[in-house]
Design a protein around this motif. Structure first.
Motif, mmCIF file in Angstrom:
data_model
loop_
_atom_site.group_PDB
_atom_site.id
_atom_site.type_symbol
_atom_site.label_atom_id
_atom_site.label_comp_id
_atom_site.label_asym_id
_atom_site.label_seq_id
_atom_site.Cartn_x
_atom_site.Cartn_y
_atom_site.Cartn_z
ATOM 1 N N LYS A 280 22.080 44.277 32.551
ATOM 2 C CA LYS A 280 23.352 43.055 32.399
ATOM 3 C C LYS A 280 23.766 42.587 33.724
ATOM 4 O O LYS A 280 24.943 43.021 34.066
ATOM 5 N N PRO A 281 22.873 41.917 34.383
ATOM 6 C CA PRO A 281 23.313 41.464 35.825
ATOM 7 C C PRO A 281 24.434 40.676 35.591
ATOM 8 O O PRO A 281 24.873 40.061 34.701
ATOM 9 N N ALA A 282 25.165 40.349 36.600
ATOM 10 C CA ALA A 282 26.116 39.391 36.808
ATOM 11 C C ALA A 282 25.668 38.036 36.762
ATOM 12 O O ALA A 282 24.790 37.588 37.464
ATOM 13 N N THR B 242 33.779 38.991 37.047
ATOM 14 C CA THR B 242 32.328 38.759 37.052
ATOM 15 C C THR B 242 31.741 39.058 35.543
ATOM 16 O O THR B 242 32.434 39.922 35.021
ATOM 17 N N LEU B 243 31.054 38.016 35.051
ATOM 18 C CA LEU B 243 30.423 38.156 33.659
ATOM 19 C C LEU B 243 29.134 38.670 33.679
ATOM 20 O O LEU B 243 28.191 38.209 34.289
ATOM 21 N N HIS B 244 28.926 39.955 33.014
ATOM 22 C CA HIS B 244 27.644 40.644 32.763
ATOM 23 C C HIS B 244 27.150 40.442 31.383
ATOM 24 O O HIS B 244 27.716 40.859 30.446
ATOM 25 N N VAL B 245 25.900 39.660 31.171
ATOM 26 C CA VAL B 245 25.170 39.361 29.985
ATOM 27 C C VAL B 245 23.763 39.992 29.990
ATOM 28 O O VAL B 245 23.489 40.221 31.095
ATOM 29 N N GLN C 7 27.578 41.067 23.521
ATOM 30 C CA GLN C 7 27.405 42.131 24.430
ATOM 31 C C GLN C 7 27.743 41.946 25.684
ATOM 32 O O GLN C 7 27.291 42.622 26.581
ATOM 33 N N ALA C 8 28.756 40.830 26.110
ATOM 34 C CA ALA C 8 29.055 40.904 27.663
ATOM 35 C C ALA C 8 29.990 41.783 27.929
ATOM 36 O O ALA C 8 30.632 42.360 26.992
ATOM 37 N N HIS C 9 30.348 41.996 29.403
ATOM 38 C CA HIS C 9 31.320 42.583 30.016
ATOM 39 C C HIS C 9 31.894 41.817 30.947
ATOM 40 O O HIS C 9 31.179 41.142 31.605
ATOM 41 N N LEU C 10 33.219 41.822 31.210
ATOM 42 C CA LEU C 10 33.979 41.203 32.018
ATOM 43 C C LEU C 10 34.370 42.575 33.138
ATOM 44 O O LEU C 10 34.995 43.222 32.500
ATOM 45 N N VAL C 11 34.117 42.314 34.433
ATOM 46 C CA VAL C 11 34.663 43.393 35.492
ATOM 47 C C VAL C 11 35.289 42.695 36.526
ATOM 48 O O VAL C 11 35.027 41.626 37.102
ATOM 49 N N ARG C 12 36.636 42.976 36.395
ATOM 50 C CA ARG C 12 37.690 42.594 37.311
ATOM 51 C C ARG C 12 37.377 43.091 38.924
ATOM 52 O O ARG C 12 37.177 44.425 39.297
ATOM 53 N N ASP C 13 37.247 42.309 39.555
ATOM 54 C CA ASP C 13 37.066 42.823 41.142
ATOM 55 C C ASP C 13 38.509 43.176 41.981
ATOM 56 O O ASP C 13 39.409 42.599 41.453
ATOM 57 N N GLY C 14 38.345 44.198 42.540
ATOM 58 C CA GLY C 14 39.666 44.610 43.327
ATOM 59 C C GLY C 14 39.875 45.945 42.975
ATOM 60 O O GLY C 14 38.845 46.846 42.393
ATOM 61 N N PHE C 15 41.052 46.499 43.369
ATOM 62 C CA PHE C 15 41.275 48.020 43.506
ATOM 63 C C PHE C 15 41.430 48.265 41.979
ATOM 64 O O PHE C 15 42.343 47.525 41.051
#
Length: 166
Positions: free
Chosen positions: A103-105, A5-8, A22-30
């Motif tokens: 910074k929502p998805a 998911t991209l959070h800006v 300023q974006a963050h990428l969050v990997r889904d999963g364990f």
């Protein structure tokens, strides 16, 4: 393949390159790091409130185990189960924290690696239409792969509103 998911920052306009800085990428999963290192993983990702909550939960769990006079094996099993839960929910806590910080998805991409996810997310954010080879969510399929649409098909199911249109 994993989902990221991209959070800006809130209020960013699609196509603005400054938002990607300023974006963050969050990997889904364990999250194996969160499973193995629990609180340190949250501190590394600058998730202070989540780190504090996890630390308080683990300390409370340790005191409850002592108060109940659990055997060392039972305490180990409970600790491993708590770490397993933390590993399963770490990505969700990251997304929650980024959303709380403004910074929502804003997008989700499917990729094989973090680098590939960064490339896809940046291409989609800046201008997905001009980037060949990267499909967007909801993009129109090429004309050759589209199914023909017929207006005279009967409606399947109970849709009374569509009956009047014939």
């Amino acid at each position: 393949m994993r989902t990221y998911t991209l959070h800006v920052p809130e209020g960013s306009v699609r196509g603005d390159p400054r938002a990607l800085e300023q974006a963050h990428l969050v990997r889904d999963g364990f999250a194996w790091g969160a499973f193995a290192f629990t609180v340190l993983w949250f501190v590394r990702h600058r998730l202070w409130l989540a780190a504090l909550l996890v630390l308080a939960g683990l300390v409370a769990l340790a005191f409850a185990g002592r108060a109940l006079a659990l055997s060392p094996f039972a305490a180990l099993v409970i600790t491993v189960l708590a770490s397993l839960l933390i590993g399963l929910e770490a990505s969700s806590l990251r997304r929650w924290t980024y959303g709380r910080r403004g910074k929502p998805a804003r997008d989700a991409v499917i990729a094989g690696s973090h680098e590939e996810a960064e490339l896809k997310a940046a291409a989609r954010w800046l201008d997905a239409e001009s980037t060949p080879g990267i499909a967007t969510v909801g993009a129109a399929a090429p004309a050759a792969t589209r199914l023909p649409q017929r207006r005279d098909d009967a409606v399947i199911g109970l849709f009374p509103a569509s009956e009047g249109g014939r």
